[in-house]
Design an enzyme around this catalytic site. Structure first.
Site, short mmCIF file in Angstrom:
data_model
loop_
_atom_site.label_atom_id
_atom_site.label_comp_id
_atom_site.label_asym_id
_atom_site.label_seq_id
_atom_site.Cartn_x
_atom_site.Cartn_y
_atom_site.Cartn_z
N HIS A 273 -6.99 6.23 8.77
CA HIS A 273 -5.73 6.30 9.53
C HIS A 273 -5.87 7.42 10.55
CE1 HIS A 273 -3.63 3.66 6.66
NE2 HIS A 273 -4.45 4.21 5.80
N LEU A 274 -5.86 7.06 11.81
CA LEU A 274 -5.99 8.08 12.86
C LEU A 274 -4.65 8.44 13.49
CD1 LEU A 274 -9.27 6.86 14.65
CD2 LEU A 274 -9.03 8.64 12.90
N ARG A 275 -3.61 7.66 13.19
CA ARG A 275 -2.25 7.94 13.71
C ARG A 275 -2.22 7.90 15.24
NH1 ARG A 275 -0.94 6.79 8.56
NH2 ARG A 275 -0.88 8.58 7.17
N ASN B 173 -1.30 0.70 10.93
CA ASN B 173 0.08 0.92 10.46
C ASN B 173 0.75 2.06 11.22
OD1 ASN B 173 -1.61 2.80 9.12
ND2 ASN B 173 -0.23 2.97 7.37
N LYS C 151 -5.41 -6.85 8.83
CA LYS C 151 -5.00 -6.11 7.65
C LYS C 151 -3.76 -6.71 7.02
CE LYS C 151 -4.72 -2.68 4.78
NZ LYS C 151 -5.31 -1.39 4.47
N HIS D 272 -9.58 0.44 -0.79
CA HIS D 272 -9.29 1.60 -1.64
C HIS D 272 -9.00 1.22 -3.10
CE1 HIS D 272 -5.21 0.43 -0.66
NE2 HIS D 272 -5.10 1.14 0.43
N ASP E 58 -9.95 6.17 3.60
CA ASP E 58 -8.49 6.12 3.56
C ASP E 58 -7.90 7.49 3.87
OD1 ASP E 58 -5.98 5.02 3.44
OD2 ASP E 58 -5.82 5.16 1.26
N LEU F 57 -1.42 6.25 -2.15
CA LEU F 57 -1.30 4.89 -2.68
C LEU F 57 -2.57 4.11 -2.38
CD1 LEU F 57 2.41 4.13 -1.75
CD2 LEU F 57 1.46 4.40 -4.06
N HIS G 247 -12.36 2.53 6.58
CA HIS G 247 -10.89 2.54 6.38
C HIS G 247 -10.37 3.94 6.71
CE1 HIS G 247 -7.21 1.34 3.76
NE2 HIS G 247 -6.90 2.44 4.45
N ALA H 142 2.95 9.35 0.95
CA ALA H 142 1.68 9.00 0.29
C ALA H 142 0.54 9.12 1.28
CB ALA H 142 1.75 7.58 -0.25
N HIS I 22 -0.62 13.34 6.80
CA HIS I 22 0.82 13.51 7.03
C HIS I 22 1.03 15.00 7.22
CE1 HIS I 22 2.08 9.43 5.76
NE2 HIS I 22 1.11 9.52 4.87
N HIS J 4 -4.49 -4.30 1.36
CA HIS J 4 -3.90 -3.28 0.49
C HIS J 4 -3.43 -4.04 -0.74
CE1 HIS J 4 -1.63 0.50 -0.48
NE2 HIS J 4 -1.06 -0.39 -1.30
C1 NCD Z 1 -1.67 5.38 3.84
C2 NCD Z 1 -0.92 5.97 5.03
O1 NCD Z 1 -0.38 7.06 4.90
O2 NCD Z 1 -0.92 5.35 6.10
N1 NCD Z 1 -1.31 6.11 2.66
C3 NCD Z 1 -1.99 6.16 1.50
O3 NCD Z 1 -1.49 6.79 0.55
N2 NCD Z 1 -3.14 5.58 1.36
C4 NCD Z 1 -1.37 3.92 3.73
C5 NCD Z 1 -2.32 3.13 2.87
O4 NCD Z 1 -3.52 3.12 3.10
O5 NCD Z 1 -1.86 2.47 1.93
ZN ZN Z 2 -5.11 3.36 4.10
ZN ZN Z 3 -3.41 1.00 1.68
#
Ligand code: NCD
Ligand code: ZN
Ligand code: ZN
Length: 349
Positions: free
Chosen positions: A19-21, A45, A103, A178, A251, A223, A17, A267, A255, A140
């Site tokens: 997030h690579l953006r 996302n 997802k 998570h 996770d 989150l 899990h 978050a 940001h 989620h």
């Molecule tokens: C994640 C994000 O920033 O994309 N943020 C987080 O707090 N975990 C989204 C997510 O995994 O819920």
């Molecule tokens: Zn996440």
């Molecule tokens: Zn999440």
């Protein structure tokens, strides 16, 4: 796994899990994940979200272009489910090796989830097809109702959504992502083999006090939000139990610093730089380093039905200092454990 008091070698782990953006942020963060992990389940996302096989294939190309040469890293793509998700496109994408999983973001539960699912009933045909073809659903797990206390949203999600989903689709592989509560651990422990969960390093290290330690701490905000100490301890027991239902999912959710340090901070905790080191510290504290490999490198691929990695990684007991902030490709990020020292590090091979 070979072992000594100060050195352990494991199969190269995977991150189930992350997030690579996209864009400059993608270029900034991919090298950290690729340094440690053989594969990663990449969250969809983005803005706009990755909802089609075509957009996932294009995103995978952009990720590969950002991977340092020789890293030996493979991104595994996911489909962002919406109310009008198309079962055929998702099944085709899975059959063609583009989508590893799909997802479920409850609409407005978290970052870039505005297009998420408003009611699971709307996507039942998609979920039935996923059950048929053995494609995992990643969840989620939080309700979004403003009248439910934010610290209760995961537990209420289990009662209102997840229990029914598991009853209705007993063969669907579900990863409860998570997890943050003892209720989630109890639920996963009591469920059948088709239910598993990922656990982040930060939920193993911090409880909700970290959000308010001497002042408001935006870099500890994610989150689902960190819960009470008893929940953190339940997560530690689950992760280090040896149960194949639990596996590594960082996770890591970067940001930019100005989006975190704001009147309405985003978050997400950016833990990619030292994720494996962070987990190793926890397993060491729990006297469970011999179970780190199962959690980090074995349970995940077995649940997904994928081969284990052949490569190995060695960790040694040697302090590593985590920088206060990281600058790359014009992006400034504050990593998890900023300014702290971690007791284990990956050896440079
Ligand atoms: C994640 C994000 O920033 O994309 N943020 C987080 O707090 N975990 C989204 C997510 O995994 O819920
Ligand atoms: Zn996440
Ligand atoms: Zn999440």
């Amino acid at each position: 796994m070979t072992d000594s008091k100060d050195r352990i070698t494991l199969r190269r782990p995977d991150d189930w899990h992350v997030h690579l953006r996209d864009g400059a942020m993608l270029e900034a963060v991919v090298p950290f994940t690729a340094r440690q992990f053989g594969r990663a389940i990449v969250m969809p996302n983005l803005s706009p979200p990755v909802t089609s096989a075509a957009s996932a294939a294009a995103y995978r190309e952009r990720i590969m272009a950002a991977v340092p040469s020789g890293a030996g890293f493979t991104p595994l793509m996911t489909c962002y489910l919406t109310d009008d998700a198309d079962a055929d496109d998702i099944a085709d994408g899975h059959a063609n090796g583009i989508f590893t999983a799909a997802k479920l973001y409850p609409a407005n539960a978290t970052t870039n989830s505005a297009h998420g699912v408003t009611d699971v009933a709307h996507i039942m045909p998609v979920l039935e097809r996923m059950q048929q073809i053995g494609m995992p659903l990643l969840v989620h797990g939080e309700v979004t109702d403003g009248d439910i206390d934010i610290f209760d949203r995961e537990a209420v999600f289990i009662d209102r959504v997840l229990e029914k989903l598991v009853r209705d689709l007993p063969g669907l592989k579900i990863v409860f992502e998570h997890i943050t509560t003892e209720q989630a651990v109890q639920f996963v422990d009591g469920a059948g083999a088709s239910i598993a969960a990922t656990i982040t390093p930060h939920h193993l290290h911090i409880n909700r006090n970290a959000l308010f330690a001497g002042g408001i701490r935006p870099h500890a905000y994610c989150l689902p939000v960190a819960k009470r100490e008893k929940h953190r301890l339940a997560l530690r027991r689950a992760a280090t139990s040896g149960s194949s239902k639990y596996f590594l999912g960082t996770d890591s959710a970067p940001h930019e610093i100005h989006a975190k340090e704001s009147a309405c901070g985003c978050a997400g905790i950016f833990n990619a730089p030292f994720a494996l080191e962070s987990y190793a510290a926890v397993f060491d504290e729990e006297g469970a380093l011999d179970r780190l490999e199962g959690f980090a490198s074995v349970h995940g691929p077995e649940f997904y039905g994928l081969p284990l990695n052949d490569a190995r990684v060695t960790l040694e007991r040697r302090d590593i200092a985590v920088d206060d902030s990281i600058e790359s490709t014009g992006v400034t990020l504050v990593p998890f454990h900023a300014g702290a020292v971690l007791p284990w590090r990956i050896t440079q091979s």
